[in-house]
Each structure stands twice: as structure tokens, then as C-alpha cells.
Scaffold this active site. Structure first.
Site, PDB file in Angstrom:
ATOM      1  N   LYS A  83     -15.182  12.390 -71.583  1.00 45.74           N
ATOM      2  CA  LYS A  83     -14.373  13.260 -70.969  1.00 45.74           C
ATOM      3  C   LYS A  83     -13.130  13.863 -71.672  1.00 45.74           C
ATOM      4  CE  LYS A  83     -10.636  13.869 -68.222  1.00 45.74           C
ATOM      5  NZ  LYS A  83      -9.268  14.261 -68.583  1.00 45.74           N
ATOM      6  N   SER A 111      -2.152   7.387 -75.187  1.00 43.09           N
ATOM      7  CA  SER A 111      -0.880   6.768 -75.163  1.00 43.09           C
ATOM      8  C   SER A 111      -1.368   5.247 -74.872  1.00 43.09           C
ATOM      9  CB  SER A 111      -0.144   7.185 -73.956  1.00 43.09           C
ATOM     10  OG  SER A 111      -0.541   7.073 -72.861  1.00 43.09           O
ATOM     11  N   GLU A 141      -7.741   3.636 -79.657  1.00 43.49           N
ATOM     12  CA  GLU A 141      -6.688   3.949 -80.686  1.00 43.49           C
ATOM     13  C   GLU A 141      -5.522   4.704 -79.994  1.00 43.49           C
ATOM     14  OE1 GLU A 141      -4.976   6.606 -82.694  1.00 43.49           O
ATOM     15  OE2 GLU A 141      -6.497   7.671 -82.834  1.00 43.49           O
ATOM     16  N   LEU A 142      -4.264   3.952 -80.221  1.00 41.09           N
ATOM     17  CA  LEU A 142      -3.345   4.145 -79.082  1.00 41.09           C
ATOM     18  C   LEU A 142      -2.033   4.631 -79.969  1.00 41.09           C
ATOM     19  CD1 LEU A 142      -3.630   0.942 -76.982  1.00 41.09           C
ATOM     20  CD2 LEU A 142      -4.654   3.181 -76.655  1.00 41.09           C
ATOM     21  N   CYS A 187      -0.985  11.267 -84.085  1.00 43.23           N
ATOM     22  CA  CYS A 187      -0.355   9.805 -83.701  1.00 43.23           C
ATOM     23  C   CYS A 187      -0.191   9.151 -85.280  1.00 43.23           C
ATOM     24  CB  CYS A 187      -1.676   8.914 -83.353  1.00 43.23           C
ATOM     25  SG  CYS A 187      -3.369   9.163 -83.868  1.00 43.23           S
ATOM     26  N   GLU A 231       8.003   7.395 -80.121  1.00 45.44           N
ATOM     27  CA  GLU A 231       7.248   8.306 -80.952  1.00 45.44           C
ATOM     28  C   GLU A 231       7.494   9.746 -80.445  1.00 45.44           C
ATOM     29  OE1 GLU A 231       2.423   8.920 -81.796  1.00 45.44           O
ATOM     30  OE2 GLU A 231       2.788   7.921 -79.964  1.00 45.44           O
TER      31      GLU A 231
END
Length: 464
Positions: free
Chosen positions: A157, A211, A232-233, A266, A366
Site C-alpha cells: 500500500k 511516523s 521503521e519510524l 528519516c 523532526e
């Protein structure tokens, strides 16, 4: 009537294309096809899966220019950067084509003579992936390649801003011979599809890059079916420049880390923590290099900084800059914007802020933009405290020529990836991932295939 998602170029506001969105029922049907396909795909040989992955890799190489243009059109990053991403993305497919044949089990000595113990590995099951817009090719292949290599089926997706890259990658995968039900792409409302993925019993693993708040919600929603998770944030990467650093090297690597993809990654250096004794020298050299950057449409010659992906991202960057300036920060360069609200085009010129302190939002949130705030330190312990003062732990960087201080820094920084005199440590053969609220699991390297495998233990009794 099927609804359609319209895709726009963030540099010009022009409509690129519209693509059909899948209804909730269609997404469920895709999951069911994935489940049925898993019964066959998981039983194919590793050699067969590897051969198809290699064909996919070759096709991406043959179409790298077309893929790079699609990335630049829908994402905005400069074309040369997009070419680099295609190469990076293809590298994961090549790596896991090889790793497919290296999923080993083992025998374990039993405690008695009339038993044998065998440990084997098998595919987890159908996998659902939710990928971001900032690396629309690499974030897919980094997940899809190990999943397919392990024997899992895979549904992507993609982000609504960048679905075209995903669709083209999947098309090339099918041309390579990967069955259509083994590798699928669904497009539609993120919240709705995410809910279907997390609640559907046929999906055995969720892999997500995005996020931290969304990742936490996916984790909660996956609890009812106890799915495997890879997350993986968010990140808030510190970059420490020690007093004995090679300043020219530190500046060069800071440019690489901070301004790639207009700072929308990121692992971008988000906080520059510079020793008090060299702050002016470092800032002046960084300023000289930033002044050379050209902002504009990524398809234009010489452009090195493209647009911000959307208005929401732009507003966050401006808010952080204004907050810092209001609280006493100095603008060394930048804090300039090219905005066309009618076309939804937003450009932020690369910005350096000095005289930064901990009262400012940019030191705690961030940024996801081309802004480099410089804060100073006097002792190494102070730098480490500043660096670790965050719930995130994805990437960190430091620059020193002293091996004792370097080893100490590497061990004290609470981050999953650390670059020592290196602003671009990410590579396909090494594990990518974070500590604390920056995620769960690793992608890349030998570790990257592990999350797609189950361990099975067989105990054989030999008594007649």
C-alpha cells in the site's frame, strides 16, 4: 463507479496521472488471493525464487531512467538523486536474491540417544506493507525483496503522493515472472486499508515505514490477531562535530546527510551539535557550501534541492524556523520560500540557524526539511546528553579524528545506526533500523530476511 487518485507534481502542480483506488472489498479480495498464492509460492524452491528476483533486478536496471523520472515527477527529488535511489532500491533485490538460498536450519544434539532434533525455517505468511513517499522505490524493495525471498506473498500500500513508482515496480516484477497474486499493489484510503490489513486473519505480518504515531496505532490494531511487526519510524538524528574533527570532511558529509531529498528523510541530520571552539569555522564553511545549492524542479539541470512534498510539511518547517528566530536564533542563510498555493507548490531554500538552544521546537521535533540548526557544546558528555535527549533512536553521526573519543561516542549514542566520519552509512548489506521509538526490527543485511521467517522445531523419537 471506481474512485480515482490524482497524482500531482509537487514542483509544478501539474497533474501527472490518475490511478484507480481499490474499495474495501477489493482490498479484502487481494488479501484472499495473496493467501491462496502463499500455499504455492512458499513451497517453491529458493533457487526458483532467487532466479525471479534476479530477473526483476535486471529489468529495473534496464528501466532505471524511466523509473527515476517517475520518482522525480511524483516525489520532486532531483533526477540524479532519483537515479541513485533506483540503484539503491535494485540493490536490495539483488542482495535478497542471493540470501534466498542461505536460509539455513540446523540440527541440535538431543539429551538422549533415541531422539533427533531438527530446527527449520519457513515463511511467515502473507505480508502487508505500508510505504512512505520520500523513497517510493527503495522503501518497497527493502521490504518486498526479503519477503519474496523467504517465500512470503506481498501486498504493497504505497503513499497517496507517490503511487506511480510502486505500480511500475510491481509491473516489472510481474514481467520478470513473479506471479500477480504473489506481488500486489493496492491504492486507497490509508486509514481504511491499514485497518483491513491489521484486522484480517490472513495477513500474518505488517511492515511499515512512516511516523511513530501511525506506527503505534498499527501495533495496537495488530494485537487482536498477534501479527508479526516490523516498524521503521521517526527520527531526530544528531550530528556531532568534535573539536578535533576534519572540518572539510564534516561539512561535506553534513551536506550529504542534511540536504538530500530537501531534508525529507528519516535519517537526515536534524541537530548539528558542534564544539564551541570550532563553531564559527564550521558554520562559515557550511554556509559556503549551502550557498551553492540550487532550488527548483528536479528535472531541471543543476537543481540539487527540490520541493517540499505538500503544504502540511511546508507549514511545519516554516513554523520551526519562525519559532527558533522568535526565541533568538540567527539565520545565517536561507529562511526564504517560493510558494504557489494555487498549484500547491512549496519550496524552502536551504537554511542554517545559529545561536540555537533547547527552548526551540526544532531541537525536539523532526523537521523533515532543509534546515540545519547549530547548537554548541563544550564537553563530550554534554554532546552525548544533547544527542540522546529524544525518544527517537534511528540514526546518529559524529566527526572526530581521535579513535578513543570515537569509540566512546559510538558506544554511548543510543541509536540503531551510527556514522563515524560518514554522513551516508545506509547500505543494502547492513541492518537498517532504530532503537527506542524509532522502530522494531531491521531491514537490510542478513538480519533483513529474519522478520519474514518462522522457526519450527521438530523432535523425532526413534523408539520402535
Amino acid at each position: 463507479m471506481t474512485s480515482r487518485l490524482e497524482v500531482f507534481n509537487p514542483a509544478t502542480g501539474e497533474k501527472i496521472r490518475s490511478v484507480p483506488e481499490q474499495s474495501a472489498q477489493q482490498v479484502k479480495e487481494s488479501i484472499e488471493r495473496s493467501h491462496r498464492a502463499f500455499q504455492q509460492w512458499s513451497k517453491t524452491s529458493a533457487k526458483h525464487r532467487a532466479s525471479l528476483l534476479k530477473k526483476w533486478f535486471d529489468l529495473i536496471g534496464e528501466h532505471q531512467k524511466e523509473l527515476a523520472k517517475i520518482i522525480t515527477l511524483e516525489n520532486g527529488k532531483p533526477y540524479q538523486e532519483a537515479l541513485g535511489e533506483v540503484t539503491y532500491a535494485a540493490g536490495y533485490i539483488e542482495w535478497y536474491a542471493e540470501e534466498a538460498k542461505r536460509v539455513y536450519g540446523r540440527t541440535v544434539p538431543a539429551s538422549v540417544t533415541n531422539k533427533r532434533i531438527i530446527v527449520t525455517r519457513q515463511a511467515v505468511g502473507p505480508v502487508a506493507a505500508i510505504t512512505p513517499w520520500n523513497f517510493p522505490a527503495a522503501m518497497i524493495t527493502r521490504k518486498a525483496a526479503p519477503a519474496l525471498a523467504a517465500g512470503c506473498t506481498f501486498i504493497i500500500k504505497p503513499a497517496p503522493d507517490t503511487p506511480l513508482t510502486a505500480l511500475e515496480l510491481v509491473r516489472l516484477g510481474h514481467v520478470a515472472g513473479i506471479p500477480e497474486d504473489v506481488l500486489q499493489c493496492v491504492i486507497g484510503d490509508g486509514e481504511e486499508i491499514g485497518s483491513i490489513f491489521t484486522n484480517h486473519p490472513f495477513i500474518r505480518k505488517i511492515t511499515f515505514t512512516g511516523s511513530t504515531p501511525v506506527g503505534k496505532q498499527l501495533m495496537k490494531n495488530s494485537a487482536s490477531t498477534v501479527k508479526h511487526l516490523s516498524m521503521e519510524l521517526g527520527g531526530h538524528a544528531p550530528l556531532i562535530v568534535d573539536q578535533d574533527a576534519n572540518i572539510d570532511l564534516a561539512v561535506k558529509q553534513t551536506m550529504l546527510s542534511k540536504f538530500r531529498n530537501a531534508g525529507q528523510t528519516c535519517v537526515c541530520a536534524n541537530r548539528l551539535i558542534v564544539h564551541e571552539s570550532i563553531k564559527d569555522q564550521f558554520a562559515d564553511r557550511l554556509n559556503q557550501e549551502v550557498a551553492k545549492l540550487k532550488v527548483g524542479n528536479g528535472l531541471e539541470e543543476g537543481v540539487s534541492v527540490g520541493p517540499i512534498i505538500n503544504q502540511k510539511g511546508f507549514q511545519k518547517i516554516v513554523e520551526q524556523i519562525n519559532d527558533a528566530v522568535d526565541k533568538g536564533a540567527n539565520v545565517l542563510i536561507g529562511a526564504k520560500y517560493d510558494v504557489d498555493d494555487e498549484k500547491s507548490c512549496y519550496f524552502v531554500h536551504p537554511t542554517i540557524l545559529t545561536n540555537v538552544d533547547l527552548s526551540m521546537k526544532i531541537m525536539h521535533e523532526e523537521t523533515f526539511g532543509p534546515v540545519a540548526p547549530i547548537i554548541t557544546f563544550q564537553t563530550l558528555e554534554e554532546a552525548i546528553k544533547l544527542a540522546n535527549d529524544t525518544p527517537y533512536g534511528l540514526a546518529a553521526y559524529f566527526f572526530t579524528e581521535n579513535y578513543r573519543r570515537g569509540i566512546y561516542l559510538s558506544e554511548q549514542l543510543d541509536y540503531g545506526m551510527v556514522g563515524w566520519n560518514d554522513g551516508g552509512p545506509s547500505t543494502v548489506q547492513a541492518p537498517f533500523g532504530g532503537m527506542k521509538e524509532s522502530g522494531i526490527g531491521r531491514e537490510g543485511g542478513q538480519e533483513g530476511i529474519e522478520p519474514y521467517l518462522e522457526t519450527k522445531y521438530l523432535s523425532i523419537g526413534l523408539d520402535e
